[in-house]
Design a protein around this motif. Structure first.
Motif: not given
Ligand SMILES: [Zn+2]
Length: 648
Positions: A54-61, A545-548, A556-558
């Motif tokens: 449930e995450i996205y990552k861009c390997f460009g930016c 991920l969805y912590h307030e 967490a995403v990183s």
């Protein structure tokens, strides 16, 4: 305020592919989806969405996040707005949480101030256009300055009568609360009486982005008066100076369309340019730009052009915000208006099209401009020149490299030329600053909000990088620290052996290894996980991920890795060797922990070495040597184990 229950309901419905896929064309690639990044320009897709994580990552930016942060970044929603949008999308009924008494009180005050400001704005505009004094003094002044009525109405200009309390009496007659009237800055209290604060001045209402009147600037009309030229609204619940860009409400669409934001100093500069048909313009009030103002600009465009008059103190102030602007990914240009004029007078004299041409032809690159000024200041002093080299390297290092690699290269080349130094030397220096910054990024982010920002060019606060090896090491350590949290979040609830889970193993080991973690924010995740786990809850990455706490969620995403399953190294290495993917995660956990253990061993060795340097009895010496041998053996065994795994 949305209740926690509603939030949980929304989160359980979220399908990241469906939501992100509504804005970005996604194609399935392995277990992930791939598309062209909506946050930077690219021709080959590097924007990866993982439905499982449930995450996205861009390997460009380098941008990454969850569904909610995607909506926040892409649609410029606030956290709550994103939740409301998702609730509507999934037909979840929103249950509002009761506000705390303090929050409700604050909201009520803010509402009252908005209402009073709206009343005042109408009162002043009515006075300007319809009252005799307003027309004779205010309106004739504004017309003399060249403003037409249409533009005055667009910016809702007004006039405050010159008598003691005309406005105050009108406001009290309309039943407004005297305490709040004082809080708006419209009136002041003198011996039990309310007196108008903007007497005999023309009024420039200040709007927020949604067009609400949050405050006023009041300009004096008579010259050679000892009173200040402008009086502005004091800071209150709705007027927060550091977050305001004058004209952002009227300019927002034009900025979006032109993909450029012009920044000038004063209210009249903004209004004059609008009247001339140049509408993508806002004013900062001539103070140095704050991070909130820069982010406001970045909501609409990455191109900021500062237009100031050449001898203005405002230029220096604007340049002071430069480093922050670069970190925000803004491309900043500078245009200096010649001959002691300002944008207001200049556009009047030469006309709109000549003004546009002048801006286009005279855009200076702000980094090179700053470098030229600093070099001129340094003269022949080689110490000063060295400081300039450091300063420019640090500035260039702040350009978001992933986003704009060639831009960084260009700067290095042009700056090296100006400085007459070797390009490769400058390149190395820039890289040192970059590595140092990456290593410190998160710990810095936590405190940055409260810290005053250092002034570029002030040598005493400049950070000087230490030697390259230690920086490399720092960076790798940070990766290993993240690794422990990552395996915990990703595999924590999977089996470790017949009786225990991965979480048991990692948490057990972490007792010994936690002191190796320098990034204290990572420890927050570890502790929170431990807490929940010991309470019998089953924490997964989703809880984080969805912590307030947005900062926690970003962290967490990183640490999450969406490319693990795609890494060719891993595939190649495990192809045919390990039967099931199940064993892959155990190997991942083991090698991650081994790296940390190795680091622990090195730290113990260092301590032991230091002890060896002190005077000892023979017995003590034997013990220290034995410890050394023991640690060496551990190192050898760990290195051997690690050697069996190829690292990306
Ligand atoms: Zn991107």
């Amino acid at each position: 305020m949305i209740s926690q229950q509603t939030i949980q309901q929304i989160l359980s419905r979220i399908d990241i592919i469906e939501i992100v896929g509504g804005f970005v064309k996604l194609k399935k690639r392995g277990t992930n989806y791939l598309g062209l990044c909506p946050f930077h320009n690219e021709k080959t897709p590097s924007f990866t969405v993982s439905p499982a994580k449930e995450i996205y990552k861009c390997f460009g930016c380098g941008r990454s996040g969850n569904t909610i942060s995607f909506l926040m970044e892409h649609e410029k929603y606030s956290y709550v707005e994103a939740l409301r949008w998702l609730a509507a999308r999934y037909n979840v009924e929103i249950e509002e949480k009761e506000l705390s008494p303090e929050a409700r009180q604050q909201q009520q005050v803010a509402e009252s101030l908005y209402i009073i400001n709206t009343f005042a704005q109408k009162f002043f505009a009515d006075t300007l256009f319809n009252a005799e004094e307003g027309r004779d003094i205010g309106l004739s002044y504004l017309k003399e300055r060249g403003f037409n009525e249409e533009i005055m109405r667009k910016f809702q200009l007004g006039y405050c009568p010159d008598q003691r309390d005309t406005f105050a009496r009108a406001a009290l007659a309309a039943q407004y609360n005297p305490e709040y009237l004082v809080r708006t800055g419209l009136v002041v209290q003198r011996e039990e009486k309310l007196i108008d604060n903007y007497r005999g001045r023309v009024i420039f209402p200040v709007h927020n982005q949604t067009g609400k009147t949050i405050g006023f600037g009041a300009r004096i009309l008579r010259s050679n008066d000892r009173a200040p030229k402008y009086i502005n609204t004091p800071e209150n619940e709705i007027y927060v100076k550091s977050k305001i860009l004058y004209g952002s409400y009227q300019a927002r669409q034009a900025i979006d369309k032109a993909d450029e934001c012009l920044l000038v100093e004063g209210y009249t500069d903004v209004i004059s340019l609008h009247q001339a048909g140049i509408e993508n313009v806002v004013a900062s009030g001539g103070t140095s730009l704050t991070i909130d103002q820069l982010r406001l600009v970045r909501k609409y465009t990455h191109h900021l052009t500062i237009i100031y008059d050449g001898d203005s103190a405002g230029v220096k102030a604007a340049l002071r915000g430069l480093d922050m602007a670069l970190e925000e990914g803004l491309d900043v240009k500078l245009v200096l208006i010649p001959d002691k004029e300002d944008p207001d007078s200049y556009v009047r004299r030469i006309g709109a099209s000549a003004f546009r041409e002048f801006i286009a032809a005279n855009k200076k690159d702000v980094i090179l401009f700053q470098l030229e000024v600093a070099l001129k200041d340094a003269g022949g002093d080689s110490n000063k020149k060295a400081a300039v080299v450091n300063q420019v390297a640090e500035t260039i290092a702040r350009i978001n490299k992933a986003e704009d690699f060639t831009r960084q290269q260009d700067y290095i080349r042009q700056s090296a030329e100006l400085l007459r130094i070797e390009e490769t030397g400058l390149y190395t220096l820039v890289n040192k600053f970059i590595r140092e910054r990456i290593a410190k990024q998160e710990s810095k982010a936590a405190s940055a909000a409260n810290q005053p920002l250092p002034t570029p060019g002030d040598a005493s606060v400049m950070t000087v990088p230490t030697d390259e090896d230690s920086l490399n090491l720092l960076f790798r350590h940070e990766q290993n620290e993240r690794g422990m949290i990552r395996v915990l979040l990703e595999y924590g609830l999977r089996a470790w052996d017949e009786q225990t889970l991965v979480a048991d193993y990692v948490l057990g080991e972490s007792v010994e290894l936690a002191d190796l973690i320098d990034n204290k924010r990572l420890l927050t995740i570890l502790d929170l996980f431990k807490d929940w786990y010991q309470q019998g809850l089953e924490p997964t990455s989703k809880n984080f991920l969805y912590h307030e706490d947005q900062e926690l969620s970003t962290l967490a995403v990183s640490v999450m890795d969406v490319h693990l399953e795609l890494s060719p190294n891993w595939k190649e290495h495990y192809e045919g060797k390990i039967a099931t993917p199940d064993e892959l995660y155990k190997e991942d956990v083991l090698s991650t922990m081994r790296y940390l253990k190795l680091r622990k061993v090195y730290r113990l060795m260092e301590e032991n070495q230091a002890d060896l340097g002190k005077p000892h009895s023979e017995e003590e010496l034997m013990m220290l040597l034995q410890t050394h041998m023991h640690l060496k053996e551990m190192e050898r065994s760990l290195l051997q184990d690690l050697g069996t795994v190829i690292f990306k």
